[in-house]
Scaffold this active site. Structure first.
Site, PDB file in Angstrom:
ATOM      1  N   VAL A  25       0.863  -1.176   0.000  1.00  0.00           N
ATOM      2  CA  VAL A  25       0.000   0.000   0.000  1.00  0.00           C
ATOM      3  C   VAL A  25       0.903   1.230   0.000  1.00  0.00           C
ATOM      4  CG1 VAL A  25      -1.748   1.304   1.272  1.00  0.00           C
ATOM      5  CG2 VAL A  25      -1.830  -1.210   1.268  1.00  0.00           C
ATOM      6  N   VAL A  51      -2.788  -3.242   4.997  1.00  0.00           N
ATOM      7  CA  VAL A  51      -1.357  -3.524   4.907  1.00  0.00           C
ATOM      8  C   VAL A  51      -0.988  -4.841   5.586  1.00  0.00           C
ATOM      9  CG1 VAL A  51       0.890  -2.414   4.903  1.00  0.00           C
ATOM     10  CG2 VAL A  51      -1.149  -1.026   5.147  1.00  0.00           C
ATOM     11  N   LEU A 422      -6.282 -14.722  12.919  1.00  0.00           N
ATOM     12  CA  LEU A 422      -7.544 -14.661  12.195  1.00  0.00           C
ATOM     13  C   LEU A 422      -7.418 -13.651  11.055  1.00  0.00           C
ATOM     14  CD1 LEU A 422      -9.912 -14.745  15.271  1.00  0.00           C
ATOM     15  CD2 LEU A 422      -9.913 -16.438  13.435  1.00  0.00           C
ATOM     16  N   LEU A 477     -17.336 -18.490  17.571  1.00  0.00           N
ATOM     17  CA  LEU A 477     -15.897 -18.691  17.670  1.00  0.00           C
ATOM     18  C   LEU A 477     -15.728 -20.124  18.171  1.00  0.00           C
ATOM     19  CD1 LEU A 477     -16.200 -15.522  17.805  1.00  0.00           C
ATOM     20  CD2 LEU A 477     -14.132 -15.536  19.193  1.00  0.00           C
ATOM     21  N   ILE A 480     -12.665 -21.427  20.373  1.00  0.00           N
ATOM     22  CA  ILE A 480     -12.627 -20.798  21.699  1.00  0.00           C
ATOM     23  C   ILE A 480     -13.806 -21.268  22.539  1.00  0.00           C
ATOM     24  CG2 ILE A 480     -12.434 -18.605  22.932  1.00  0.00           C
ATOM     25  CD1 ILE A 480     -10.144 -19.352  20.932  1.00  0.00           C
TER      26      ILE A 480
END
Length: 595
Positions: A25, A51, A422, A477, A480
């Protein structure tokens, strides 16, 4: 001597070090470098939407083909700080990527200039080297050293920070006479290799643990040859998956507390000697109960990084060596011993590993609606062939994928093994598909991973990067939630809500189809497992036709527990779901279930 800006010299060096692609970027402090990317030419560029995404694209690009080094570019801050996660992911998995950042002028350093941050200091713990170049004349040497470091020893990332005035300064540099520095890799000696293999002479049930270092060394053919000469079963680590085809008669599965096969763990627990090559005894492989993993076994460990030897536990014998060099010697010695009749016969032991492979299986065939995740992987096995390259990162989706999918070639399982951030999957898939457009890429995400960097789908749409993205959605999730079960809680892990704009999907909340389509890609939602196969086939056709990613969203039952150890002990894995008791329960297993 030719004169050019330091930024132009840097681009010339990228080309001569084999770089043809970058991700990034642009920003004010790195614009001079971007000008030279345009003027010098020879390095294509993909504009990321985030980025951090650029850094993961660089990772995927490196991981997809031998010799590749992905490059990511941005300003020092906040772009450089965004890319720290990619650098951490790369160093954790021994992946060379080059991060180039644009910095405030040298005179403004430490004066709190706009977007100026000491990115070199921030990046040092997650790179092999991180340098802010203060003298323009040093730029060629710093870049030359960067490529030397990335390729030498244990591979890893490097960050180079370029103040804007350094980029703009003219220097003398002759690109025509530039030469990369020789790469250093420690090499096993004949005596060391003989000592290592001498453990086989007293073994009855040996195993090879094949790690990602074998893939990094481009030595998978040697690994298979060594296994075939000695008739020793091979356990792949998660990072080493693909070192030996899953359907090979010496492939014994994976071992561990999560990404493991029942038959893999059972075979390992029967072994008496283990030769680890290019692996680091990661805790998801060994578990925390090292006594269960090591008791009654002798260990040989071969790794390119000397400080890895003895880091987790002390091997009976360790060798600091590049995996390819060590395997060349292992093959040579094994051939000699076999010809002389001194190599033990491990055929009965190898056959027993295949017997376990045919009997200890998990069930995948369920007709439930909402569907069970196991059925998704069964349909993926049917739809995607041996040439498929899978890309995924973390979560129950990734753990189940490692238990149920099949990999047949090196670099066809691209997984962020240690860091597991993630959002990694989409940009990494873009990087991998950019590196090797001829190999079909299939990405796999849970709904939360998919949402983290979903904007990068627009990058693939803009740059015409087709692949299939399987999205398993339980609005949770999941990993988790399962981990919290041991603490007696289910807290802040549920993602369900009723979307006022898409009431037909009930509590599954985010309308991934609409979002994906809004970003310029195709998407299909599937609720019936019997329709999943045709959706995957349609996705393959659409990806080719439109040259964009195609998302196939599978609506899962809200809660499914995937097999893993509650105690982080590879000898104590809990099977939460029904096991396969007849062949129809696991129709795409590597071996038909033997009952």
């Amino acid at each position: 001597m030719p004169r050019m800006t330091a930024a132009a010299a840097a681009v010339e060096i990228l080309k001569r070090e084999g770089v043809t692609q970058a991700f990034g970027v642009p920003g004010a402090a790195i614009n001079p470098f971007y000008r030279e990317l345009k003027n010098v030419g020879g390095v294509s560029h993909t504009l990321a939407r985030h980025v951090e995404g650029a850094s993961h694209m660089a990772e995927g690009y490196t991981r997809a083909k031998p010799g590749n080094i992905g490059v990511c570019i941005g300003t020092s801050g906040p772009a450089g700080t965004d890319m720290i996660t990619g650098l951490y992911s790369a160093i954790a998995d021994s992946i060379p990527i080059l991060c180039i950042t644009g910095q405030a002028p040298v005179s403004k350093l430490h004066k709190e200039d706009f977007q100026a941050v000491d990115i070199a200091t921030i990046a040092k713990p997650v790179t092999k080297a991180a340098t802010t170049v203060l003298e323009a004349a040093q730029v060629p040497g710093v870049f030359q050293q960067a490529f030397h470091l990335m390729r030498s020893g244990r591979p890893g990332p490097v960050l180079i920070d370029l103040p804007i005035d350094v980029q703009l300064t003219e220097i003398e540099f002759d690109p025509e006479t530039y030469e990369p520095l020789p790469v250093y890799k420690p090499s096993a000696t004949r005596a060391q290799a003989e000592k290592a293999l001498s453990f086989l002479l007293e073994a009855e049930r040996p195993l090879i643990v094949a790690g990602g270092g074998i893939i990094n060394a481009d030595a998978t053919d040697l690994l298979v040859e060594f296994a075939e000469i000695t008739n020793i079963p091979v356990i792949s680590t998660l990072m080493g998956w693909g070192t030996i085809p899953d359907d090979h008669e010496l492939a014994a599965g994976m071992v561990g507390v999560q990404t493991a096969h029942r038959y893999g763990n059972a075979t390992f627990l029967e072994s008496d000697t283990v030769i680890g090559i290019g692996n680091r005894w990661a805790n998801r492989h060994t578990g925390y109960n090292l006594e269960a993993y090591t008791k009654g076994r002798k260990f040989v460990h071969v790794d390119i990084e000397p400080t890895q030897l003895g880091k987790i536990f002390a091997p009976d014998y360790g060798i600091a060596s590049d995996a390819k060099v060590a395997l060349e010697l292992f093959v040579e010695i094994a051939k000699e011993w076999k010809a002389a009749g001194t190599l033990p016969d491990f055929s009965a032991w190898a056959a027993s590993a295949q017997e376990r492979k045919a009997t200890l299986q998990r069930r995948t065939h369920f007709d439930n609606i909402p569907m069970k995740p196991q059925r998704v992987y069964e349909e993926m096995n049917k739809a995607f062939g041996k040439e498929t390259r899978y890309v995924t990162t973390i979560g129950l989706s990734q753990i189940a994928a490692a238990q149920f999918l099949h990999v047949y070639k090196p670099r066809h399982w691209i997984n962020c093994g240690q860091a597991g951030p993630l959002g990694w999957t989409i940009p990494a898939a873009i990087g991998a598909a950019t590196a090797d457009p001829e190999t079909p890429v299939v990405a796999l995400s849970g709904d939360y991973d998919f949402q983290f960097m979903i904007e990068e789908l627009a990058v693939a749409a803009q740059h015409k990067v087709p692949y299939v993205h399987v999205l398993v959605n339980n609005a949770y999730l999941g990993l988790i939630r399962q981990a919290q079960g041991g603490l007696g809680i289910n807290f802040e892990v549920n993602l369900e809500f009723e979307n006022i704009n898409t009431p037909e999907i009930g509590v599954y909340g985010v309308d991934h189809v609409k979002v994906a389509e809004g970003l310029g890609v195709k998407a299909i939602r599937v609720e019936d497992p019997d329709k999943l196969g045709e959706a995957l086939e349609e996705a393959k056709k659409l990806a080719v036709e439109f040259q964009v990613p195609v998302v196939v969203e599978a609506i899962l039952e809200r809660i499914t527990n995937i097999a893993m150890s509650k105690t982080v002990d590879m000898s104590d894995v809990t099977e939460f779901e029904e096991l396969a008791t007849e062949p129809g329960h696991a129709p795409t297993a590597i071996k038909a279930l033997k009952v």
